[in-house]
Design an enzyme around this catalytic site. Sequence first.
Site, PDB file in Angstrom:
ATOM      1  N   ARG A   5       0.824  -1.212   0.000  1.00  0.00           N
ATOM      2  CA  ARG A   5       0.000   0.000   0.000  1.00  0.00           C
ATOM      3  C   ARG A   5       0.863   1.270   0.000  1.00  0.00           C
ATOM      4  NH1 ARG A   5      -3.756   2.566   4.358  1.00  0.00           N
ATOM      5  NH2 ARG A   5      -5.356   3.573   3.073  1.00  0.00           N
ATOM      6  N   HIS A  46       0.342   4.425  -2.506  1.00  0.00           N
ATOM      7  CA  HIS A  46       0.098   5.793  -2.032  1.00  0.00           C
ATOM      8  C   HIS A  46       1.235   6.739  -2.406  1.00  0.00           C
ATOM      9  CE1 HIS A  46      -3.441   5.363   0.960  1.00  0.00           C
ATOM     10  NE2 HIS A  46      -3.546   4.501  -0.019  1.00  0.00           N
ATOM     11  N   ASN A  89      -4.127   8.641   4.798  1.00  0.00           N
ATOM     12  CA  ASN A  89      -2.889   8.088   5.353  1.00  0.00           C
ATOM     13  C   ASN A  89      -2.824   8.074   6.877  1.00  0.00           C
ATOM     14  OD1 ASN A  89      -1.996   7.780   2.732  1.00  0.00           O
ATOM     15  ND2 ASN A  89      -0.819   9.683   2.702  1.00  0.00           N
ATOM     16  N   HIS A 110      -6.073  -5.831  -2.561  1.00  0.00           N
ATOM     17  CA  HIS A 110      -6.848  -6.067  -1.339  1.00  0.00           C
ATOM     18  C   HIS A 110      -7.013  -7.557  -1.037  1.00  0.00           C
ATOM     19  CE1 HIS A 110      -8.740  -1.750  -1.418  1.00  0.00           C
ATOM     20  NE2 HIS A 110      -7.453  -1.758  -1.162  1.00  0.00           N
TER      21      HIS A 110
HETATM   22  C1  HEM Z   1      -9.163   1.397  -6.046  1.00  0.00           C
HETATM   23  C2  HEM Z   1      -9.060   2.294  -5.114  1.00  0.00           C
HETATM   24  C3  HEM Z   1      -8.638   1.975  -3.718  1.00  0.00           C
HETATM   25  C4  HEM Z   1      -9.282   2.356  -2.580  1.00  0.00           C
HETATM   26  C5  HEM Z   1     -10.536   3.202  -2.506  1.00  0.00           C
HETATM   27  C6  HEM Z   1      -8.559   1.793  -1.472  1.00  0.00           C
HETATM   28  C7  HEM Z   1      -8.896   1.972  -0.143  1.00  0.00           C
HETATM   29  C8  HEM Z   1      -8.297   1.332   0.906  1.00  0.00           C
HETATM   30  C9  HEM Z   1      -8.697   1.465   2.274  1.00  0.00           C
HETATM   31  C10 HEM Z   1      -9.813   2.377   2.779  1.00  0.00           C
HETATM   32  C11 HEM Z   1      -7.907   0.656   3.019  1.00  0.00           C
HETATM   33  C12 HEM Z   1      -7.954   0.488   4.530  1.00  0.00           C
HETATM   34  C13 HEM Z   1      -7.253   1.669   5.151  1.00  0.00           C
HETATM   35  C14 HEM Z   1      -7.393   1.768   6.645  1.00  0.00           C
HETATM   36  O1  HEM Z   1      -7.667   0.795   7.325  1.00  0.00           O
HETATM   37  O2  HEM Z   1      -7.198   2.873   7.145  1.00  0.00           O
HETATM   38  C15 HEM Z   1      -7.001   0.000   2.115  1.00  0.00           C
HETATM   39  C16 HEM Z   1      -6.048  -0.912   2.500  1.00  0.00           C
HETATM   40  C17 HEM Z   1      -5.155  -1.495   1.625  1.00  0.00           C
HETATM   41  N1  HEM Z   1      -5.004  -1.192   0.301  1.00  0.00           N
HETATM   42 FE1  HEM Z   1      -6.253  -0.096  -0.835  1.00  0.00          FE
HETATM   43  N2  HEM Z   1      -7.494   1.082  -1.942  1.00  0.00           N
HETATM   44  C18 HEM Z   1      -7.496   1.159  -3.307  1.00  0.00           C
HETATM   45  C19 HEM Z   1      -6.562   0.628  -4.157  1.00  0.00           C
HETATM   46  C20 HEM Z   1      -5.449  -0.087  -3.763  1.00  0.00           C
HETATM   47  C21 HEM Z   1      -4.363  -0.468  -4.624  1.00  0.00           C
HETATM   48  C22 HEM Z   1      -4.240  -0.080  -6.105  1.00  0.00           C
HETATM   49  C23 HEM Z   1      -3.501  -1.189  -3.876  1.00  0.00           C
HETATM   50  C24 HEM Z   1      -2.206  -1.838  -4.266  1.00  0.00           C
HETATM   51  C25 HEM Z   1      -1.952  -2.304  -5.460  1.00  0.00           C
HETATM   52  C26 HEM Z   1      -4.049  -1.263  -2.542  1.00  0.00           C
HETATM   53  C27 HEM Z   1      -3.496  -1.951  -1.487  1.00  0.00           C
HETATM   54  C28 HEM Z   1      -4.003  -1.964  -0.205  1.00  0.00           C
HETATM   55  C29 HEM Z   1      -3.508  -2.846   0.831  1.00  0.00           C
HETATM   56  C30 HEM Z   1      -2.435  -3.908   0.650  1.00  0.00           C
HETATM   57  C31 HEM Z   1      -4.222  -2.536   1.995  1.00  0.00           C
HETATM   58  C32 HEM Z   1      -4.030  -3.153   3.377  1.00  0.00           C
HETATM   59  C33 HEM Z   1      -2.904  -2.430   4.107  1.00  0.00           C
HETATM   60  C34 HEM Z   1      -2.574  -2.952   5.472  1.00  0.00           C
HETATM   61  O3  HEM Z   1      -3.136  -3.950   5.924  1.00  0.00           O
HETATM   62  O4  HEM Z   1      -1.734  -2.303   6.135  1.00  0.00           O
HETATM   63  N3  HEM Z   1      -5.218  -0.556  -2.504  1.00  0.00           N
HETATM   64  N4  HEM Z   1      -7.254   0.434   0.840  1.00  0.00           N
END
Ligand code: HEM
Length: 322
Positions: free
Chosen positions: A62, A66, A94, A196
């Site tokens: 992530r 970002h 973030n 995800h």
């Molecule tokens: C399509 C639009 C996307 C949205 C709206 C989105 C939104 C989010 C949100 C809201 C979270 C949880 C954040 C929190 O708990 O505060 C999250 C977690 C995460 N996102 Fe996304 N995301 C998107 C795209 C992506 C992309 C493109 C990737 C990587 C290729 C990605 C990888 C991740 C990962 C791996 C997590 C988990 C992080 C952790 O457990 O520390 N996301 N995302």
Amino acid sequence: MAAFQSFVVCFIVAFAVIVSPTCAALTRNFYDKVCPHALPTIKAVVKNAIIREPRIGASLLRLHFHDCFVNGCDGSVLLDDTANFTGEKTALPNLNSLRGFDVVDEIKTAVNKVCRRSVVSCADILAVAARDSVDILGGPSYRYKVLLGRRDARNASKNDANNDLPPPFLNLTQLLSNFQSHGLNLKDLVVLSGGHTIGLSRCIAFRARIYNDTNINPGFAASLKQECPLTGGDNNTQPLDATTTRFDTVYFKSLLKSKGLLHSDQQLFKGDGSTSDKLVRHYSNHYLDFAKDFGVSMIKMGNMKPLTGTRGEVRLNCRRIN
Ligand code: HEM
Ligand SMILES: *[C@@H]1O[C@H](CO)[C@@H](O)[C@H](O)[C@H]1NC(C)=O
Ligand SMILES: *[C@@H]1O[C@H](CO)[C@@H](O)[C@H](O)[C@H]1NC(C)=O
Ligand SMILES: *[C@@H]1O[C@H](CO)[C@@H](O)[C@H](O)[C@H]1NC(C)=O
Ligand SMILES: *[C@@H]1O[C@H](CO)[C@@H](O)[C@H](O)[C@H]1NC(C)=O
Ligand SMILES: *[C@@H]1O[C@H](CO)[C@@H](O)[C@H](O)[C@H]1NC(C)=O
């Protein structure tokens, strides 16, 4: 599109200055001569970090996303606030959410040591650590070759992070237009959302979905409400899919069952036979296509507006400019 844009920028610069060292494309072998142990060192630190805490692989993936979505893949996400700018860390998407900064520090210290000087940029560290995380959590997947040679920004912007990162309450049209503004298309959106397949989300990011959305499995919503009450518990976490430390197709399979955790996840599959639906359905039972296309789209994302040549710098410490 992103590659095309950077090509155009490169072309204009090269034309103006005839032969410009500021214009260089990313390459696979950027560190092969200057520090052959750089990549194995990064992988070893990532591997240890994942053994210590399996979630960290998701957090590192992530971080790269970002970083790239805010003024390109330039390590800006890692900069602490200074008197001259407020950085990205306190922006809404973030704050209390991005993690893995300490592991990035650990990697940077290790590569500075093994290379005997500071030659590996923080932006490249994020790209490699993201790839290695997926590789380590993915089993027999296709290991994409990350492109290298990014340099680090000397500034960062909280406003830009607030404006450029997609929030989870967007609908499909809005998600697509956000990705398109970054030179990415619908296929990139669907396959990269497959990120995800690992990691967790805080309650605050999916509360509106579980209480208000209608395209959600009722049993799934009911069990999530136990962990994510209407008020309080903002920081309580839940898995983004049922196998949070496996890079697999379970994320897409869940969308077919209306078990996407985020509103934005379920937007990719609404059961209306759209192109997006078809992509989700395909990836849900074609792991190798998912793994391969994910690599292609990650490289595309990693190509967004990198600083190359003599632009920017190679930071000594990822948290501050030299
Ligand atoms: C399509 C639009 C996307 C949205 C709206 C989105 C939104 C989010 C949100 C809201 C979270 C949880 C954040 C929190 O708990 O505060 C999250 C977690 C995460 N996102 Fe996304 N995301 C998107 C795209 C992506 C992309 C493109 C990737 C990587 C290729 C990605 C990888 C991740 C990962 C791996 C997590 C988990 C992080 C952790 O457990 O520390 N996301 N995302
Ligand atoms: C802020 O910018 C000025 C001028 O570029 C520079 O001299 C100073 O060191 C910077 N301060 C910090 C904390 O980076
Ligand atoms: C959530 O965690 C952050 C620290 O990560 C803390 O500052 C904040 O107060 C917590 N919020 C709630 C509602 O507990
Ligand atoms: C940072 O500086 C570069 C030029 O040095 C500029 O192109 C970029 O827009 C700046 N970014 C921010 C967030 O101010
Ligand atoms: C998506 O959201 C925008 C802004 O709220 C709205 O104008 C648009 O109609 C929505 N699109 C769909 C397909 O729901
Ligand atoms: C559900 O939607 C209503 C009406 O838009 C809104 O007032 C409420 O805050 C939403 N609930 C949650 C948990 O987001």
